[in-house]
Scaffold this motif. Structure first.
Motif, PDB file in Angstrom:
ATOM      1  N   MET A 101       4.504   3.611 -13.387  1.00  0.00           N
ATOM      2  CA  MET A 101       5.254   3.852 -14.626  1.00  0.00           C
ATOM      3  C   MET A 101       4.692   5.113 -15.275  1.00  0.00           C
ATOM      4  N   ASP A 102       5.556   5.863 -15.974  1.00  0.00           N
ATOM      5  CA  ASP A 102       5.046   7.020 -16.700  1.00  0.00           C
ATOM      6  C   ASP A 102       4.435   6.554 -18.023  1.00  0.00           C
ATOM      7  N   SER A 103       3.949   7.500 -18.795  1.00  0.00           N
ATOM      8  CA  SER A 103       3.247   7.140 -20.037  1.00  0.00           C
ATOM      9  C   SER A 103       4.161   6.488 -21.069  1.00  0.00           C
ATOM     10  N   LEU A 104       5.486   6.635 -20.916  1.00  0.00           N
ATOM     11  CA  LEU A 104       6.438   5.987 -21.818  1.00  0.00           C
ATOM     12  C   LEU A 104       6.931   4.651 -21.253  1.00  0.00           C
ATOM     13  N   LYS A 105       6.286   4.198 -20.176  1.00  0.00           N
ATOM     14  CA  LYS A 105       6.615   2.930 -19.499  1.00  0.00           C
ATOM     15  C   LYS A 105       7.962   2.967 -18.789  1.00  0.00           C
ATOM     16  N   HIS A 106       8.418   4.171 -18.408  1.00  0.00           N
ATOM     17  CA  HIS A 106       9.616   4.306 -17.581  1.00  0.00           C
ATOM     18  C   HIS A 106       9.180   4.287 -16.122  1.00  0.00           C
ATOM     19  N   PRO A 107       9.949   3.654 -15.251  1.00  0.00           N
ATOM     20  CA  PRO A 107       9.564   3.633 -13.834  1.00  0.00           C
ATOM     21  C   PRO A 107       9.697   5.021 -13.208  1.00  0.00           C
ATOM     22  N   VAL A 108       8.732   5.357 -12.379  1.00  0.00           N
ATOM     23  CA  VAL A 108       8.751   6.612 -11.638  1.00  0.00           C
ATOM     24  C   VAL A 108       8.880   6.311 -10.145  1.00  0.00           C
ATOM     25  N   PHE A 109       8.194   5.254  -9.700  1.00  0.00           N
ATOM     26  CA  PHE A 109       8.263   4.808  -8.308  1.00  0.00           C
ATOM     27  C   PHE A 109       8.058   3.304  -8.273  1.00  0.00           C
ATOM     28  N   ALA A 110       8.801   2.658  -7.390  1.00  0.00           N
ATOM     29  CA  ALA A 110       8.607   1.227  -7.169  1.00  0.00           C
ATOM     30  C   ALA A 110       9.047   0.903  -5.749  1.00  0.00           C
ATOM     31  N   ALA A 111       8.400  -0.080  -5.169  1.00  0.00           N
ATOM     32  CA  ALA A 111       8.811  -0.575  -3.855  1.00  0.00           C
ATOM     33  C   ALA A 111       8.357  -2.016  -3.735  1.00  0.00           C
ATOM     34  N   ARG A 112       9.228  -2.831  -3.141  1.00  0.00           N
ATOM     35  CA  ARG A 112       8.880  -4.235  -2.915  1.00  0.00           C
ATOM     36  C   ARG A 112       7.672  -4.318  -1.973  1.00  0.00           C
ATOM     37  N   ARG A 113       7.678  -3.453  -0.948  1.00  0.00           N
ATOM     38  CA  ARG A 113       6.544  -3.413  -0.031  1.00  0.00           C
ATOM     39  C   ARG A 113       6.382  -1.988   0.495  1.00  0.00           C
ATOM     40  N   VAL A 114       5.140  -1.575   0.631  1.00  0.00           N
ATOM     41  CA  VAL A 114       4.796  -0.289   1.228  1.00  0.00           C
ATOM     42  C   VAL A 114       3.879  -0.586   2.399  1.00  0.00           C
ATOM     43  N   GLN A 115       4.321  -0.203   3.592  1.00  0.00           N
ATOM     44  CA  GLN A 115       3.475  -0.358   4.767  1.00  0.00           C
ATOM     45  C   GLN A 115       3.070   1.035   5.218  1.00  0.00           C
ATOM     46  N   VAL A 116       1.778   1.253   5.325  1.00  0.00           N
ATOM     47  CA  VAL A 116       1.277   2.560   5.713  1.00  0.00           C
ATOM     48  C   VAL A 116       0.258   2.398   6.835  1.00  0.00           C
ATOM     49  N   ARG A 117       0.377   3.271   7.832  1.00  0.00           N
ATOM     50  CA  ARG A 117      -0.602   3.339   8.920  1.00  0.00           C
ATOM     51  C   ARG A 117      -1.170   4.755   8.876  1.00  0.00           C
ATOM     52  N   TYR A 118      -2.463   4.853   8.985  1.00  0.00           N
ATOM     53  CA  TYR A 118      -3.120   6.146   8.843  1.00  0.00           C
ATOM     54  C   TYR A 118      -4.254   6.272   9.841  1.00  0.00           C
ATOM     55  N   ALA A 119      -4.749   7.497   9.971  1.00  0.00           N
ATOM     56  CA  ALA A 119      -5.890   7.783  10.834  1.00  0.00           C
ATOM     57  C   ALA A 119      -7.141   7.820   9.961  1.00  0.00           C
ATOM     58  N   LEU A 120      -8.122   7.011  10.302  1.00  0.00           N
ATOM     59  CA  LEU A 120      -9.331   6.902   9.482  1.00  0.00           C
ATOM     60  C   LEU A 120     -10.285   8.077   9.677  1.00  0.00           C
ATOM     61  N   LEU A 121     -10.528   8.503  10.901  1.00  0.00           N
ATOM     62  CA  LEU A 121     -11.514   9.563  11.137  1.00  0.00           C
ATOM     63  C   LEU A 121     -11.181  10.859  10.408  1.00  0.00           C
ATOM     64  N   PRO A 122      -9.926  11.351  10.448  1.00  0.00           N
ATOM     65  CA  PRO A 122      -9.626  12.556   9.659  1.00  0.00           C
ATOM     66  C   PRO A 122      -9.834  12.317   8.159  1.00  0.00           C
ATOM     67  N   ALA A 123      -9.577  11.101   7.685  1.00  0.00           N
ATOM     68  CA  ALA A 123      -9.770  10.803   6.259  1.00  0.00           C
ATOM     69  C   ALA A 123     -11.230  10.936   5.864  1.00  0.00           C
ATOM     70  N   LEU A 124     -12.125  10.587   6.753  1.00  0.00           N
ATOM     71  CA  LEU A 124     -13.552  10.726   6.468  1.00  0.00           C
ATOM     72  C   LEU A 124     -13.962  12.190   6.345  1.00  0.00           C
ATOM     73  N   ARG A 125     -13.141  13.081   6.901  1.00  0.00           N
ATOM     74  CA  ARG A 125     -13.387  14.525   6.786  1.00  0.00           C
ATOM     75  C   ARG A 125     -12.541  15.152   5.684  1.00  0.00           C
ATOM     76  N   GLY A 126     -11.866  14.319   4.875  1.00  0.00           N
ATOM     77  CA  GLY A 126     -11.078  14.811   3.757  1.00  0.00           C
ATOM     78  C   GLY A 126      -9.659  15.206   4.103  1.00  0.00           C
ATOM     79  N   LYS A 127      -9.171  14.834   5.280  1.00  0.00           N
ATOM     80  CA  LYS A 127      -7.814  15.176   5.695  1.00  0.00           C
ATOM     81  C   LYS A 127      -6.988  13.895   5.799  1.00  0.00           C
ATOM     82  N   VAL A 128      -5.847  13.867   5.149  1.00  0.00           N
ATOM     83  CA  VAL A 128      -5.001  12.680   5.167  1.00  0.00           C
ATOM     84  C   VAL A 128      -3.987  12.802   6.302  1.00  0.00           C
TER      85      VAL A 128
END
Length: 159
Positions: free
Chosen positions: A77-104
């Motif tokens: 929600m933004d600072s005025l309590k208006h929705p900016v993003f919403a999702a019933r479910r977010v499924q994300v798969r990512y690579a951990l090793l690059p994240a440890l080096r600061g890369k998403v």
């Protein structure tokens, strides 16, 4: 005396190895158990809300956090309590090793029943100090459509 020094070194090495094993066990518990997932969810919401002018909420986080996560009822929600993003479910798969080096590196992202508000003002009110990124989100709308995301529910508010 030399024998005493060797014993002290052995004890020090034993303590260091024991501490490393304990830290590894704590990380595994946090990353793979529902109890640990809940602690991580609380941390994400707390840290997110400390950095946002809006409000982030996530009802539930589950998964093996070494490779991905499933978040339930995600809302920004933004600072005025208006929705900016919403999702019933977010499924994300990512690579951990690059994240440890600061890369998403996102391997996959699935949004169930997403609502994205394409209003630069709303995103500016939600993202403290990231006004340029908020304005860029408006540009992404066309890119999303080109990628076949026609089923994304998009609300535009000119507030």
């Amino acid at each position: 005396m030399h024998h005493l020094h060797v014993d002290a070194v052995a004890v020090g090495i034993g303590l260091a190895v024991g501490a490393a094993i304990l830290v590894l066990l704590v990380v595994i518990v946090l990353a793979t158990t529902p109890w640990g997932n809940e602690r991580v969810r609380r941390l994400i919401v707390s840290q997110g809300n400390d950095r946002l002018t809006g409000e982030l909420s996530i009802d539930k986080l589950r998964g093996n956090l070494f490779s991905g996560a499933s978040l339930t009822n995600v809302q920004l929600m933004d600072s005025l309590k208006h929705p900016v993003f919403a999702a019933r479910r977010v499924q994300v798969r990512y690579a951990l090793l690059p994240a440890l080096r600061g890369k998403v590196v996102i391997r996959s992202l699935v949004l169930d029943t997403p609502v994205v508000v394409l209003s630069a003002k709303g995103w500016v009110r939600a993202l403290k100090g990231h006004e340029v990124e908020a304005a860029r989100l408006l540009v992404y709308r066309a890119a999303w459509r080109k990628q076949g995301l026609e089923d994304v529910v998009v609300h535009r508010y000119d507030v």
